[in-house]
Design a protein around this motif. Structure first.
Motif, PDB file in Angstrom:
ATOM      1  N   ALA A   1      35.499  46.724  37.914  1.00  0.00           N
ATOM      2  CA  ALA A   1      35.107  45.759  36.884  1.00  0.00           C
ATOM      3  C   ALA A   1      33.632  45.881  36.510  1.00  0.00           C
ATOM      4  O   ALA A   1      33.263  45.694  35.348  1.00  0.00           O
ATOM      5  N   ASP A   2      32.787  46.219  37.493  1.00  0.00           N
ATOM      6  CA  ASP A   2      31.355  46.349  37.196  1.00  0.00           C
ATOM      7  C   ASP A   2      30.995  47.746  36.682  1.00  0.00           C
ATOM      8  O   ASP A   2      29.829  48.031  36.413  1.00  0.00           O
ATOM      9  N   GLU A   3      31.981  48.617  36.580  1.00  0.00           N
ATOM     10  CA  GLU A   3      31.835  49.977  36.052  1.00  0.00           C
ATOM     11  C   GLU A   3      30.858  50.827  36.870  1.00  0.00           C
ATOM     12  O   GLU A   3      30.272  51.779  36.358  1.00  0.00           O
TER      13      GLU A   3
ATOM     14  N   PRO B   1      39.649  42.641  41.539  1.00  0.00           N
ATOM     15  CA  PRO B   1      38.824  42.268  40.376  1.00  0.00           C
ATOM     16  C   PRO B   1      37.326  42.464  40.581  1.00  0.00           C
ATOM     17  O   PRO B   1      36.613  42.795  39.630  1.00  0.00           O
ATOM     18  N   ASP B   2      36.832  42.274  41.808  1.00  0.00           N
ATOM     19  CA  ASP B   2      35.395  42.447  42.046  1.00  0.00           C
ATOM     20  C   ASP B   2      35.034  43.866  42.486  1.00  0.00           C
ATOM     21  O   ASP B   2      33.860  44.166  42.750  1.00  0.00           O
TER      22      ASP B   2
ATOM     23  N   TRP C   1      46.608  41.617  42.327  1.00  0.00           N
ATOM     24  CA  TRP C   1      45.428  40.943  42.865  1.00  0.00           C
ATOM     25  C   TRP C   1      45.244  39.590  42.186  1.00  0.00           C
ATOM     26  O   TRP C   1      45.345  39.475  40.969  1.00  0.00           O
ATOM     27  N   SER C   2      44.911  38.570  42.973  1.00  0.00           N
ATOM     28  CA  SER C   2      44.573  37.269  42.386  1.00  0.00           C
ATOM     29  C   SER C   2      43.202  37.363  41.723  1.00  0.00           C
ATOM     30  O   SER C   2      42.378  38.204  42.098  1.00  0.00           O
ATOM     31  N   PRO C   3      42.926  36.516  40.741  1.00  0.00           N
ATOM     32  CA  PRO C   3      41.636  36.583  40.036  1.00  0.00           C
ATOM     33  C   PRO C   3      40.424  36.408  40.947  1.00  0.00           C
ATOM     34  O   PRO C   3      39.343  36.887  40.619  1.00  0.00           O
TER      35      PRO C   3
ATOM     36  N   TRP D   1      49.470  36.829  37.627  1.00  0.00           N
ATOM     37  CA  TRP D   1      48.629  35.678  37.903  1.00  0.00           C
ATOM     38  C   TRP D   1      48.241  34.996  36.595  1.00  0.00           C
ATOM     39  O   TRP D   1      47.996  35.659  35.582  1.00  0.00           O
ATOM     40  N   THR D   2      48.193  33.684  36.625  1.00  0.00           N
ATOM     41  CA  THR D   2      47.610  32.939  35.515  1.00  0.00           C
ATOM     42  C   THR D   2      46.086  33.021  35.649  1.00  0.00           C
ATOM     43  O   THR D   2      45.563  33.684  36.550  1.00  0.00           O
TER      44      THR D   2
END
Length: 711
Positions: free
Chosen positions: A83-85, A132-133, A188-190, A267-268
């Motif tokens: 996500a942080d590229e 996500p991280d 994965w959860s947010p 996931w929502t």
């Protein structure tokens, strides 16, 4: 527009090598696009390099990683950013399993330090995905789910009971992969703290035994895999949520009935709420359910029922406000976009009309603008639109007649448009969304345009004809370049005909396009027809074949042949038909139960009785054999084998894990027992696509010769 061949040079003759062994007609595109987070750049995989491009100029600005310059060198199959590229997840050593499933070796490339490390030394992995991280990567190996913490490369095994042909964790079984179209079954959860995953218990599913001949081996190898045929037992599906901190697992309460499908999980925007879609076995009821992963409470927020079946799509989008979601459905009779509150109350229908939304591209929540693709202009075309979330301010973004698709940047500032038509090969252009402004044409396929002119590729001519009940059907012709309306031409009909499909459209190419163009060069007219039951003309048109696949499609192909026979330039005694898969089923049915209308037929990898095909696809359209036996048998080519008239060629791959070789064996036996002569050929160990340049050369040569000799 397409360059047309002129008398200034001789037209070249198409050979089978031109579209099998050589890329004579290779179309260029811009693929592997990854939009970067700042909206100013995108990346693409080109020549084994991940290259960064400036959006506003379309120019390459940096090579992020060169697989050939790494030590050891890596042939990059695919890549994803964290996500942080700052990291790239690179896959190599790709090994295909079935249609979409695969294994590979994954590497983590640090874009800051320019260093690379292997994700796991314990065997190839499948579907590796960043959290996500970007601190972890989860993957599947040996039917079990794992994750690696990238800070120390510690590998944690989430499940331990995975076993081939029994238990699958984090991936899908054969029928889910093929019919629901996904293989990655973990999410994965947010907040990075949980992994939701599927568990398939396929121990009750019967095995299909497929021999692999491994040419040169003394004995063939038995390959057994779980394949649920119509009416038989499916896998029992469970959904779990694993907490990385506590290492505890929560099992979702999906109800006491285990004979169900869970075609989608996501996931929502709430890290403690998991969205689960549940369907009954007959697939005529869909429920959107929300699981509270803290309490275990589960609730149904939306239920959709249908007299036939409910189609599954990926167009369920939860908004960042955590109060709404967008759902795309054909509940109005046409596929459209709906806005709901998160507890399932309808806010509004955003799009409406007697046309179909064919792709929900996305929602720009800042401007409250929805982007989508639809058939509003014509079922034969696709155009791009924007509309405000309140259903107002609709804007048509494309003008040229044909097929438009879009790959939109994550911030909705830019999109890459792919366009083609019956007279124009693929063109790729970069647009700024604001003002719908063209920035740069990235690919024109000028070389291909020149090539097709040199080879005298003919244009598609569209026509319509009426069914026995008066409905207009779409078709197209490809006629010889020196066409003379005073002559009589043989016609070969190509078709697929399956539910929701489309072969007739204002698009470039199409299935077996250059094979058909070669036949046209040899003096044949090739016609393509979409029957009742095909797609993009509304729910009623598509679902009229429900519970009796083959009946109306056969009527329509017979009607098409009779219509063609009325044309002054068509030799009604020389009309043939061919198709692959569902198209092979229809060409087999046309030759056996078509009343002798067709002089010649070719069936490649056909279903010959739907009892031999899988549960999800077949029961969606026919219910189970126990509930609808006549729907299976009345329109089976095997049932009508004794009626075969004309010259018939039956082709199949012995390694077809999808439409099993069994289908052709059964039809052959029925033809033999009826004393019917026919031709057949099998390709050793080849799957449903009968792939390989040498194999395709042989296949097309065989079909060409059969047409030349029998039509």
């Amino acid at each position: 527009m397409l360059f047309i061949a002129t008398a200034s040079f001789a037209q070249k003759s198409i050979t089978i090598d031109d579209f099998t062994a050589r890329p004579t007609f290779g179309a260029r595109s811009v693929g592997g696009i990854n939009w970067m987070k700042d909206g100013k750049f995108y990346s693409s995989l080109q020549n084994n390099k991940v290259v960064k491009f400036n959006v506003t100029t379309g120019e390459a600005v940096e090579t992020l990683v060169d697989g050939s310059a790494l030590s050891p060198t890596i042939n990059i199959n695919d890549y994803t950013f964290s996500a942080d590229e700052k990291q790239l997840l690179i896959s190599t050593g790709f090994e295909q399993i079935y249609r979409w499933s695969f294994r590979a070796d994954y590497f983590i490339y640090d874009l800051t330090t320019k260093t690379i490390k292997k994700l796991s030394a314990n065997g190839k992995q499948s579907y590796a995905s960043f959290s996500p991280d970007g601190s972890k990567v989860a993957f599947v190996r040996g039917n079990n789910l794992f994750y690696v913490s990238l800070s120390d490369m510690k590998e944690t095994q989430v499940t331990t009971d995975g076993k081939f042909n029994e238990i699958i964790n984090g991936s899908t079984d054969w029928v889910y992969e093929e019919e629901f179209g996904f293989t990655t079954a973990f999410f994965w959860s947010p907040d990075n703290n949980k992994l939701a995953y599927y568990r398939f218990d396929e121990s009750r599913v019967k095995e299909y035994n497929m021999q692999k001949w491994n040419q040169g081996a003394t004995y063939p190898q038995d390959y057994k895999f779980k394949y649920p045929k119509a009416g038989e037992a499916n896998s029992v599906i469970e959904i779990y949520v694993y907490d990385l901190g506590t290492q505890q697992k929560m099992k979702a309460d999906l109800g006491s009935n285990t004979d169900i499908y869970i075609p989608r999980v996501k996931w929502t925007q709430d890290a403690n709420t998991l969205s689960i879609r549940r369907m009954n076995r007959l697939q005529n009821q869909l429920e959107i359910m929300h699981l509270n992963t803290l309490s275990g409470a589960i609730s149904t927020v939306l239920t959709e029922k249908n007299n036939a079946y409910v189609d599954i799509n990926d167009d369920l989008t939860y908004l960042n406000d955590k109060k709404h979601f967008i759902h795309v459905s054909e509940m109005s009779g046409y596929n459209h976009i709906y806005l709901y509150t998160v507890d399932g109350k309808l806010v509004r229908q955003i799009t409406n009309g007697n046309w179909e939304v064919t792709s929900f591209i996305g929602l720009d929540e800042k401007t409250k603008t929805v982007y989508y693709q639809s058939t509003e202009v014509s079922p034969l075309e696709r155009h791009l639109y924007s509309v405000s979330l309140d259903g107002k301010k609709k804007v048509k973004l494309t003008t040229e007649a044909g097929m438009h698709t879009a790959n939109m940047s994550n911030d909705f500032q830019f999109y890459i448009k792919y366009f083609n038509s019956a007279s124009q090969p693929n063109t790729v252009s970069l647009y700024a969304t604001k003002g719908n402004k063209l920035i740069k044409v990235l690919e024109k396929n000028e070389t291909l345009q020149k090539t097709v002119a040199e080879y005298g590729i003919v244009a598609k001519e569209f026509f319509t004809f009426n069914t026995v009940d008066g409905q207009a059907l779409n078709g197209l012709f490809m006629k010889p370049k020196d066409f003379d309306s005073n002559k009589k031409y043989p016609v070969l009909i190509y078709q697929y005909s399956g539910p929701g499909s489309q072969n007739v459209s204002n698009s470039w190419g199409g299935g077996h396009f250059y094979f058909h163009q070669m036949l046209v060069q040899k003096g044949y007219i090739v016609a393509i027809v979409d029957t009742r039951g095909t797609g993009f003309r509304g729910e009623a048109f598509k679902k009229m074949t429900y519970k009796q696949l083959g009946k109306y499609e056969l009527e329509d192909h017979v009607t098409a042949a009779k219509y063609l026979s009325t044309l002054s330039y068509v030799d009604g005694g020389r009309i043939g038909i061919w198709g692959w898969s569902y198209g092979g089923y229809m060409s087999s049915l046309a030759m056996t139960n078509g009343g002798g209308v067709f002089k010649m037929g070719i069936a490649v990898a056909p279903v010959t009785n739907w009892r031999y095909y899988d549960t999800v696809y077949t029961e969606r359209y026919l219910q189970t054999p126990q509930e609808n036996a006549s729907g299976y048998d009345d329109n089976s080519p095997s049932t009508h084998a004794a009626k075969l008239k004309g010259n018939f060629l039956l082709i199949h791959g012995t390694g077809d894990d999808n439409v099993h070789f069994q289908n052709s064996v059964v039809l052959q036996e029925a033809l033999v027992n009826a004393g019917i002569q026919f031709d057949s050929f099998y390709y050793v160990d080849k799957h449903h696509g009968i792939q390989g340049s040498k194999t395709r050369q042989h296949l097309y040569t065989q079909m060409l010769n059969y047409v030349l000799e029998n039509l």
